[in-house]
Scaffold this motif. Structure first.
Motif, PDB file in Angstrom:
ATOM      1  N   UNK A 142      16.271  34.526  72.810  1.00  0.00           N
ATOM      2  CA  UNK A 142      17.708  34.678  73.047  1.00  0.00           C
ATOM      3  C   UNK A 142      18.432  33.346  72.883  1.00  0.00           C
ATOM      4  N   UNK A 143      17.847  32.287  73.422  1.00  0.00           N
ATOM      5  CA  UNK A 143      18.472  30.966  73.324  1.00  0.00           C
ATOM      6  C   UNK A 143      18.593  30.539  71.874  1.00  0.00           C
ATOM      7  N   UNK A 144      17.495  30.669  71.137  1.00  0.00           N
ATOM      8  CA  UNK A 144      17.495  30.233  69.740  1.00  0.00           C
ATOM      9  C   UNK A 144      18.362  31.133  68.873  1.00  0.00           C
ATOM     10  N   UNK A 145      18.586  32.366  69.323  1.00  0.00           N
ATOM     11  CA  UNK A 145      19.520  33.228  68.618  1.00  0.00           C
ATOM     12  C   UNK A 145      20.952  32.742  68.756  1.00  0.00           C
ATOM     13  N   UNK A 151      16.149  21.946  71.591  1.00  0.00           N
ATOM     14  CA  UNK A 151      14.756  21.479  71.604  1.00  0.00           C
ATOM     15  C   UNK A 151      13.978  22.043  72.788  1.00  0.00           C
ATOM     16  N   UNK A 152      14.638  22.180  73.953  1.00  0.00           N
ATOM     17  CA  UNK A 152      13.936  22.675  75.139  1.00  0.00           C
ATOM     18  C   UNK A 152      13.440  24.103  74.941  1.00  0.00           C
ATOM     19  N   UNK A 153      14.184  24.904  74.191  1.00  0.00           N
ATOM     20  CA  UNK A 153      13.749  26.286  73.949  1.00  0.00           C
ATOM     21  C   UNK A 153      12.449  26.299  73.150  1.00  0.00           C
ATOM     22  N   UNK A 154      12.363  25.441  72.141  1.00  0.00           N
ATOM     23  CA  UNK A 154      11.116  25.359  71.367  1.00  0.00           C
ATOM     24  C   UNK A 154       9.980  24.833  72.242  1.00  0.00           C
ATOM     25  N   UNK A 155      10.302  23.907  73.148  1.00  0.00           N
ATOM     26  CA  UNK A 155       9.287  23.345  74.037  1.00  0.00           C
ATOM     27  C   UNK A 155       8.696  24.436  74.931  1.00  0.00           C
ATOM     28  N   UNK A 156       9.563  25.212  75.588  1.00  0.00           N
ATOM     29  CA  UNK A 156       9.065  26.264  76.469  1.00  0.00           C
ATOM     30  C   UNK A 156       8.400  27.388  75.675  1.00  0.00           C
ATOM     31  N   UNK A 172       3.269  24.571  66.425  1.00  0.00           N
ATOM     32  CA  UNK A 172       4.451  24.722  65.568  1.00  0.00           C
ATOM     33  C   UNK A 172       5.732  24.644  66.385  1.00  0.00           C
ATOM     34  N   UNK A 173       5.735  25.242  67.574  1.00  0.00           N
ATOM     35  CA  UNK A 173       6.923  25.189  68.432  1.00  0.00           C
ATOM     36  C   UNK A 173       7.196  23.766  68.902  1.00  0.00           C
ATOM     37  N   UNK A 174       6.150  23.071  69.356  1.00  0.00           N
ATOM     38  CA  UNK A 174       6.333  21.679  69.784  1.00  0.00           C
ATOM     39  C   UNK A 174       6.849  20.816  68.631  1.00  0.00           C
ATOM     40  N   UNK A 175       6.358  21.079  67.438  1.00  0.00           N
ATOM     41  CA  UNK A 175       6.791  20.300  66.274  1.00  0.00           C
ATOM     42  C   UNK A 175       8.271  20.507  66.001  1.00  0.00           C
ATOM     43  N   UNK A 176       8.748  21.739  66.179  1.00  0.00           N
ATOM     44  CA  UNK A 176      10.171  22.002  65.996  1.00  0.00           C
ATOM     45  C   UNK A 176      11.004  21.304  67.067  1.00  0.00           C
ATOM     46  N   UNK A 177      10.491  21.267  68.297  1.00  0.00           N
ATOM     47  CA  UNK A 177      11.190  20.553  69.363  1.00  0.00           C
ATOM     48  C   UNK A 177      11.286  19.064  69.032  1.00  0.00           C
ATOM     49  N   UNK A 178      10.200  18.488  68.523  1.00  0.00           N
ATOM     50  CA  UNK A 178      10.187  17.063  68.200  1.00  0.00           C
ATOM     51  C   UNK A 178      11.023  16.746  66.966  1.00  0.00           C
ATOM     52  N   UNK A 179      11.156  17.704  66.067  1.00  0.00           N
ATOM     53  CA  UNK A 179      12.023  17.489  64.909  1.00  0.00           C
ATOM     54  C   UNK A 179      13.478  17.356  65.344  1.00  0.00           C
ATOM     55  N   UNK A 180      13.816  17.996  66.485  1.00  0.00           N
ATOM     56  CA  UNK A 180      15.175  17.931  67.007  1.00  0.00           C
ATOM     57  C   UNK A 180      15.362  16.758  67.966  1.00  0.00           C
ATOM     58  N   UNK A 182      13.079  13.368  68.848  1.00  0.00           N
ATOM     59  CA  UNK A 182      11.867  12.567  68.654  1.00  0.00           C
ATOM     60  C   UNK A 182      11.411  11.858  69.924  1.00  0.00           C
ATOM     61  N   UNK A 183      12.264  11.801  70.947  1.00  0.00           N
ATOM     62  CA  UNK A 183      11.897  11.131  72.194  1.00  0.00           C
ATOM     63  C   UNK A 183      11.568  12.122  73.302  1.00  0.00           C
ATOM     64  N   UNK A 184      11.227  13.335  72.937  1.00  0.00           N
ATOM     65  CA  UNK A 184      10.872  14.372  73.903  1.00  0.00           C
ATOM     66  C   UNK A 184       9.415  14.152  74.310  1.00  0.00           C
ATOM     67  N   UNK A 185       9.225  13.333  75.326  1.00  0.00           N
ATOM     68  CA  UNK A 185       7.871  12.903  75.705  1.00  0.00           C
ATOM     69  C   UNK A 185       6.971  14.065  76.096  1.00  0.00           C
ATOM     70  N   UNK A 186       7.517  15.025  76.844  1.00  0.00           N
ATOM     71  CA  UNK A 186       6.699  16.156  77.260  1.00  0.00           C
ATOM     72  C   UNK A 186       6.217  16.974  76.059  1.00  0.00           C
ATOM     73  N   UNK A 187       7.043  17.056  75.032  1.00  0.00           N
ATOM     74  CA  UNK A 187       6.631  17.793  73.827  1.00  0.00           C
ATOM     75  C   UNK A 187       5.497  17.068  73.118  1.00  0.00           C
ATOM     76  N   UNK A 188       5.573  15.725  73.056  1.00  0.00           N
ATOM     77  CA  UNK A 188       4.466  14.951  72.479  1.00  0.00           C
ATOM     78  C   UNK A 188       3.186  15.174  73.280  1.00  0.00           C
ATOM     79  N   UNK A 189       3.318  15.156  74.613  1.00  0.00           N
ATOM     80  CA  UNK A 189       2.151  15.329  75.475  1.00  0.00           C
ATOM     81  C   UNK A 189       1.489  16.678  75.249  1.00  0.00           C
ATOM     82  N   UNK A 190       2.274  17.740  75.279  1.00  0.00           N
ATOM     83  CA  UNK A 190       1.678  19.070  75.209  1.00  0.00           C
ATOM     84  C   UNK A 190       1.264  19.445  73.786  1.00  0.00           C
ATOM     85  N   UNK A 191       1.917  18.857  72.782  1.00  0.00           N
ATOM     86  CA  UNK A 191       1.398  19.078  71.438  1.00  0.00           C
ATOM     87  C   UNK A 191       0.044  18.401  71.295  1.00  0.00           C
TER      88      UNK A 191
END
Length: 435
Positions: A142-145, A151-156, A172-180, A182-191
């Motif tokens: 819904x959010x991405x729609x 970026x947070x929507x892709x992260x979750x 793939x989702x984490x990568x999309x979050x980081x593309x938006x 690049x300083x999303x530390x939690x996304x780097x961690x969980x990817x």
């Protein structure tokens, strides 16, 4: 000014703080407890709420004009709108761990303002804390729609996909979050953790190292230590290749035939809610085997359907009927792989085989029912065509968007293209055999 002293201490500012200094101090402190940066910390929401309250109180007392400007709405009125008031109450309930009440308030806020992205995000976070992974995926959709740059929507979305066991889709989702961001530390961690599960240790180490650098720059020593522990464990005891398989052992021990027939009801009538979770519970090898099983069932359905149309298939031999029945399955597999390559999304042959087999199940059933037109009548066949045809389209769309992680725009274009090309190839093969 004495009553403001606790708030000054909380934000580490003085009584002569300027609006810019106050905002900078709030942001600096918020990094240590922001719920988006610390989703695994149950007390983060409450601490962030305290900081927000302190910021609002100091702003109202020392800089009332700037504070008022921030809350002027489109209708020119000051204060909170109904949606914002419900959102604030939901946030307070979430901080108190009243998650059911929080979801209710966020839902009412969204009903009042259907484009209230923050309310969607908060409701998504609460569902994640509750462990409702399928609910999280629905919220993210819904959010991405509304806005596909959140970026947070892709992260979750990645967190939920990993919880469901689909590491490639999570990456793939984490990568999309980081593309938006690049300083999303939690996304780097969980990817990095997802890549570690996929045995991609070099890439995992790079992601984890980047996460540690960002956490250190953001002043989060606990998170830095957390990442360092993971890196140290990687160095001491490499992850055994069988670990991921062991996690899913209980599901595989049912036997292939049982896996095939027990998984079909999970997604057949509800693809959007069941296809990803069904695929995620299977190892890559078992997903391939189950997908081939679906393809085999579809093949048998097509061959049986051909026997119900003796006039149409009179010049087609039995062997040619098997080739004709297998053509859609193998066409969809290669076309799914091509779609992933063109859109540069992660996936695997296992997912392509699984999606292709699942898509053809309702279509083969439709062909078989069409052969029974005398028994059911034309009206029954038309009803089956609508229901089963739509089911096949939805299965393929969900497979492309959720399992293979194509964007909604790419999946919308890919689905009719895949079906059209597959139909053309199958019909072309039929004309060759029938001539």
């Amino acid at each position: 000014m004495a009553d403001l002293q606790p708030y000054f201490q909380l934000l580490h500012v003085s009584a002569d703080v300027t609006p810019a200094e106050l905002k900078a101090a709030f942001r600096r402190q918020a990094r240590t407890c922001h719920p988006d940066l610390h989703p695994d910390n149950p007390s983060a929401e409450a601490e962030f709420q305290r900081l927000s309250e302190a910021y609002d109180i100091i702003s109202s007392a020392l800089h009332p004009s700037s504070q008022a400007d921030e809350f002027i709405h489109a209708d020119g009125s000051n204060g909170l709108t109904t949606a914002q008031a419900l959102y604030a109450r939901g946030t307070q309930k979430a901080a108190e761990r009243d998650y059911v009440g929080a979801i209710q308030d966020y839902t009412r806020a969204i009903e009042s303002d259907p484009e209230f992205l923050d309310a969607y995000l908060k409701r998504c976070q609460v569902r994640f804390v509750q462990g409702d992974d399928e609910g999280v995926l629905a919220e993210c959709a819904e959010i991405l729609g509304l806005d596909d740059t959140v970026a947070q929507a892709y992260y979750y979305q990645g967190r939920a996909r990993l919880q469901l066991g689909s590491a490639p889709a999570a990456i793939a989702s984490y990568s999309q979050a980081l593309a938006l961001d690049e300083e999303y530390a939690q996304a780097w961690l969980h990817r990095g953790r997802a890549r570690l599960e996929m045995q991609e240790e070099k890439l995992a180490r790079e992601d984890l190292s980047r996460a540690a650098q960002l956490f250190e720059a953001q002043g989060e020593p606990d998170e830095v230590h957390r990442v360092q522990v993971i890196l140290q464990e990687m160095g001491r005891s490499p992850r055994p290749k069988s670990e991921v398989k062991v996690k899913r052992k209980g599901f595989r021990e049912q036997g292939l035939l049982q896996d095939i027939f027990t998984t079909i009801p999970e997604f057949f009538w509800n693809p959007s809610g069941g296809l990803l979770s069904t695929f995620a519970r299977l190892s890559a090898r078992r997903a391939t085997e189950v997908g081939l099983g679906y393809g085999g069932l579809s093949l048998m359905g097509c061959v049986l359907a051909a026997n119900l149309f003796p006039i149409v298939f009179s010049s087609v031999t039995l062997g040619e009927r098997f080739v004709l029945g297998a053509m859609p399955f193998f066409s969809l597999i290669f076309l799914n792989q091509l779609a992933r390559s063109l859109t540069r999304t992660r996936g695997s042959w296992a997912s392509d085989i699984f999606i292709s087999g699942a898509t053809l199940l309702p279509l083969s059933l439709l062909m078989f029912l069409s052969g029974l037109v005398i028994q059911f009548g034309a009206a029954g066949v038309w009803i089956a065509t609508f229901y089963l045809g739509c089911d096949a389209v939805l299965i393929l769309y969900v497979g492309c968007s959720q399992v293979n992680n194509l964007s909604e725009q790419s999946a919308t274009l890919a689905v009719p293209t895949l079906l059209l090309v597959t139909s053309a190839l199958t019909y072309g093969t039929f004309t060759i055999f029938a001539s």
